[in-house]
Design an enzyme around this catalytic site. Structure first.
Site, mmCIF file in Angstrom:
data_model
loop_
_atom_site.group_PDB
_atom_site.id
_atom_site.type_symbol
_atom_site.label_atom_id
_atom_site.label_comp_id
_atom_site.label_asym_id
_atom_site.label_seq_id
_atom_site.Cartn_x
_atom_site.Cartn_y
_atom_site.Cartn_z
ATOM 1 N N HIS A 190 -58.585 2.283 -3.177
ATOM 2 C CA HIS A 190 -57.295 1.932 -2.570
ATOM 3 C C HIS A 190 -57.540 1.348 -1.188
ATOM 4 O O HIS A 190 -58.387 1.823 -0.435
ATOM 5 C CB HIS A 190 -56.362 3.143 -2.487
ATOM 6 N N ASN B 211 -61.531 3.356 2.887
ATOM 7 C CA ASN B 211 -62.506 4.403 3.098
ATOM 8 C C ASN B 211 -63.320 4.514 1.815
ATOM 9 O O ASN B 211 -62.775 4.819 0.754
ATOM 10 C CB ASN B 211 -61.799 5.724 3.405
HETATM 11 P P1 5GP Z 1 -57.994 8.062 1.718
HETATM 12 O O1 5GP Z 1 -58.330 9.028 2.804
HETATM 13 O O2 5GP Z 1 -58.409 8.564 0.344
HETATM 14 O O3 5GP Z 1 -58.503 6.680 1.995
HETATM 15 O O4 5GP Z 1 -56.431 7.925 1.759
HETATM 16 C C1 5GP Z 1 -55.556 8.348 0.791
HETATM 17 C C2 5GP Z 1 -54.171 8.018 1.283
HETATM 18 O O5 5GP Z 1 -53.248 8.188 0.242
HETATM 19 C C3 5GP Z 1 -53.735 8.904 2.440
HETATM 20 O O6 5GP Z 1 -53.369 8.100 3.539
HETATM 21 C C4 5GP Z 1 -52.558 9.691 1.873
HETATM 22 O O7 5GP Z 1 -51.546 9.918 2.810
HETATM 23 C C5 5GP Z 1 -52.087 8.820 0.723
HETATM 24 N N1 5GP Z 1 -51.545 9.558 -0.382
HETATM 25 C C6 5GP Z 1 -52.146 10.611 -1.022
HETATM 26 N N2 5GP Z 1 -51.346 11.061 -2.009
HETATM 27 C C7 5GP Z 1 -50.237 10.289 -2.003
HETATM 28 C C8 5GP Z 1 -49.057 10.287 -2.797
HETATM 29 O O8 5GP Z 1 -48.853 11.085 -3.705
HETATM 30 N N3 5GP Z 1 -48.122 9.338 -2.509
HETATM 31 C C9 5GP Z 1 -48.303 8.437 -1.507
HETATM 32 N N4 5GP Z 1 -47.329 7.538 -1.309
HETATM 33 N N5 5GP Z 1 -49.403 8.413 -0.735
HETATM 34 C C10 5GP Z 1 -50.361 9.322 -0.980
#
Ligand code: 5GP
Ligand code: ZN
Length: 133
Positions: free
Chosen positions: A99, A86
């Site tokens: 990521h 994203n």
């Molecule tokens: P985004 O919406 O920014 O592409 O996704 C971020 C992702 O990171 C989400 O799917 C969320 O669940 C994951 N995430 C956020 N904080 C943490 C964390 O502290 N540990 C882990 N393992 N995943 C995380």
């Protein structure tokens, strides 16, 4: 970068379930998985999005994606994968550190394809094509 949650995970300051690690990259299980084995892959070096990294970094990133797919394939034997990220809040980016989401897919998981992320049938491809001429 200070106060970046993914920088902290990359340095081991916040715990995560590690799937893969090398000098430059770290991959871990998403805390709120959308699929069995949903993995998040980060460069340890902070950047907001792909434009913050050079071509060499991004080439190595692609090779690491393959390694992680092989690890997941071996452990979970999925039937396929969706891989992507994203980019920007309009696209759903919440954590401001590049990521990639690596989503193992299973024949019976009832999920959609990339095409299910957004649908806008009003967009006319011929009109858009003119902007690129
Ligand atoms: P985004 O919406 O920014 O592409 O996704 C971020 C992702 O990171 C989400 O799917 C969320 O669940 C994951 N995430 C956020 N904080 C943490 C964390 O502290 N540990 C882990 N393992 N995943 C995380
Ligand atoms: Zn960061």
């Amino acid at each position: 970068m200070e106060n970046c949650i993914f920088c902290k995970i990359g340095k081991g300051e916040i715990p995560a379930h590690k799937i893969y690690e090398d000098q430059e990259f770290f991959a871990f299980l998403d805390i709120k998985p959308h699929a069995k084995g949903h993995t998040v892959l980060i460069p340890k070096k902070h950047g907001l999005n792909a434009l913050d990294y050079n071509d060499e970094d991004l080439s190595r990133l692609m090779c690491v994606i393959k390694k992680i797919m092989l690890i997941l394939k071996k452990k979970l034997n999925p039937d396929g994968f969706n891989v992507g990220w994203n980019d920007g809040s309009a696209a759903g980016q919440v954590v401001p550190h590049l990521h990639l989401h690596i989503l193992p897919r299973y024949n019976d998981d009832n999920g959609g394809s990339m095409h299910s992320i957004i649908k806008n049938p009003q967009v006319d491809v011929e009109d858009v094509a003119k902007l690129f001429k």
